[in-house]
Design an enzyme around this catalytic site. Sequence first.
Site, short mmCIF file in Angstrom:
data_model
loop_
_atom_site.label_atom_id
_atom_site.label_comp_id
_atom_site.label_asym_id
_atom_site.label_seq_id
_atom_site.Cartn_x
_atom_site.Cartn_y
_atom_site.Cartn_z
N LYS A 227 0.86 -1.20 0.00
CA LYS A 227 0.00 0.00 0.00
C LYS A 227 0.89 1.23 0.00
O LYS A 227 2.03 1.18 0.46
CB LYS A 227 -0.86 0.00 1.26
CG LYS A 227 -1.91 -1.09 1.32
CD LYS A 227 -3.32 -0.49 1.29
CE LYS A 227 -4.38 -1.54 1.54
NZ LYS A 227 -4.67 -1.72 2.96
N HIS B 174 1.89 7.06 2.59
CA HIS B 174 1.42 8.41 2.26
C HIS B 174 1.56 9.37 3.43
O HIS B 174 2.08 9.02 4.49
CB HIS B 174 -0.02 8.35 1.75
CG HIS B 174 -0.98 7.72 2.71
ND1 HIS B 174 -1.49 8.40 3.77
CD2 HIS B 174 -1.49 6.47 2.75
CE1 HIS B 174 -2.29 7.59 4.44
NE2 HIS B 174 -2.30 6.42 3.84
N HIS C 11 1.10 8.52 7.05
CA HIS C 11 2.08 7.73 7.83
C HIS C 11 3.18 8.60 8.41
O HIS C 11 4.03 8.11 9.14
CB HIS C 11 2.70 6.64 6.97
CG HIS C 11 1.71 5.64 6.47
ND1 HIS C 11 1.29 5.60 5.16
CD2 HIS C 11 1.02 4.68 7.12
CE1 HIS C 11 0.40 4.64 5.03
NE2 HIS C 11 0.21 4.07 6.20
N1 ARG Z 1 -0.85 -1.26 9.98
C1 ARG Z 1 -1.81 -0.60 10.79
C2 ARG Z 1 -2.49 0.53 10.02
O1 ARG Z 1 -1.93 1.03 9.08
C3 ARG Z 1 -1.21 0.00 12.02
C4 ARG Z 1 -0.67 -1.00 12.99
C5 ARG Z 1 -0.43 -0.40 14.32
N2 ARG Z 1 0.13 -1.33 15.25
C6 ARG Z 1 -0.53 -2.32 15.86
N3 ARG Z 1 0.12 -3.12 16.65
N4 ARG Z 1 -1.83 -2.50 15.67
O2 ARG Z 1 -3.59 0.90 10.38
#
Ligand code: ARG
Length: 558
Positions: free
Chosen positions: A124, A127, A130
């Site tokens: 993905k 962007h 982040h």
């Molecule tokens: N990848 C997830 C997102 O973009 C965030 C993960 C955050 N960390 C976790 N341990 N849930 O929404």
Amino acid sequence: MNYKKYIAEKFDIPSLSPEEREELLCLPPSSEMGDFAFPCFRLAKVMRKSPVAIAEELAGKYPIDDVVVKVSAVSGYVNFTVDRLTLAADTLEEILEKGEMYGSSDIGMGKTVCIDYSSVNIAKPFHIGHLSTTVLGGSLYKIFSFLGYRTIGINHLGDYGTQFGKLISAYKHWGVREEVEKGGIHAVNDLYVRFGTEATEEMEAEAREYFRLIESGDREANELFDWFKSMTLDYVNGIYDKLNVKFDSYNGERFYSDKMQPVIERLEEKGLLKESEGAKIVDLEPYGMPPCLILRSDGASLYATRDLAAAIYRKNTYDFDKCLYVVAYQQNLHFRQIFKVLELMGYDWAKDMVHVAFGMVSLEDGAMSTRQGKVVWLEDVIKKCVEKAYQTINEKNPGLEDKEKTAETVGIGAVIFGALYNAKIKDVTFSYDKVLSFEGETGVYAQYTAARCGSVIEKGGLPAEYEVEEMEPSELEVVKLLASFPDTVKEAAEKYEPSCVARYAVDLSQKFNKFYIDCKILAAPEGRKNFRLTLTWAVQRVLKNALTLLGIGAPDKM
Ligand code: ARG
């Protein structure tokens, strides 16, 4: 010398420990009032008197000496004035001695903090959304390390889910290996977006099958998946290098595929798992929350299930004292649920989990970021900032050596500082002109001030010794701020708020520039010149220390 500690020990209030007294000492609004202030409001209950009367009583009892030279009571506060020449000499000496370690501490010795941040999703776009998690987490990592903690940076990759089946299906239908290789993450993302708009029923079914194949260890499906993953990681690592962040672990969601069974068993044992429409849930109604979904009716695990397994794994692996999750506030509920379920499972360390939530960053040209399938890649934002920084530098200082490198440090610094300057929970709009301004509350302003200090030192040198016999008010303000840097770093850690350090950098820059205008440095009489040069050197050093904690460099010349 630690003035707060000194005052706290001599300040006799039986109902508070010296540590509690130290904690309460704050800075009065102006130097005319004093250098430290102690609020008496909390004592009113215990001492059964008004704060004003308490302040008067306590001020009268405090033993004045040659460190604390004046004590007064003002509207419920006890104000302390220290010997300022000693304060100046002590502070400069400490900065000279500790250098780039000034502000560090060992309060975290023997403690471990895990920080889950950035946590990108494979295939993905990376962007503008982040940006905050990456630079906030990156800065907290540096701040906690600076305070002596063992710090573990974790990129909890989003590398699990049916979307990867979709990606493989899209690639099988429309992908050409050489093109994807050339286009990298952008090409991969295009395939994924195309699946979203063009996939047929059969392709959807095929995608589910591919996901199953990844899960069951099928070689071809896993090779493709690993390829997409490594392309994403190569790409984001380039950005991490620019933003000056690093990780100790890239264990993402997939890493926990085989670690969820014990979680489910423990939930069963504790009688926490309930059936609901074929799915397995933990009922959180008594706590005012919707149920936490653990297994879907088809037996598949969820984001929450993997986070439970991850938390337990982290505790077992790192034995953390705190585990932070630097994730947008949209996931507030998710983390409240996870933390509650861990508590119900009987893990007393559930209290050590912290969701460090933050607000949204949008671009001033909002239209650009929302158009469907067309997101703003962070890499483009960085590129544009560096280009704009180059233009400005080229106008202001065309003869500067190494303009490209300086523009890179300034442009990237502007992006990072822009994301860290406001209290993290606020929604902010990112404006190129604002973050790149030389005059506003920006990283550029702090960098420019540090470079200005550098050029003064280049001309005048750092004197081997100095005396300080008197100070102008603007010199005193700089000294006091320099002295408070170690407290600022601690406050930033306590509040999980790098903005404390960012604001400090702007504040110190402003106070230095006032001093620079008010007081001659190079043309000052010999006795004062050496002090002022040393003070200037100290400001540059501490500005650099502050910027480093944010992940920002400081060019020697701008
Ligand atoms: N990848 C997830 C997102 O973009 C965030 C993960 C955050 N960390 C976790 N341990 N849930 O929404």
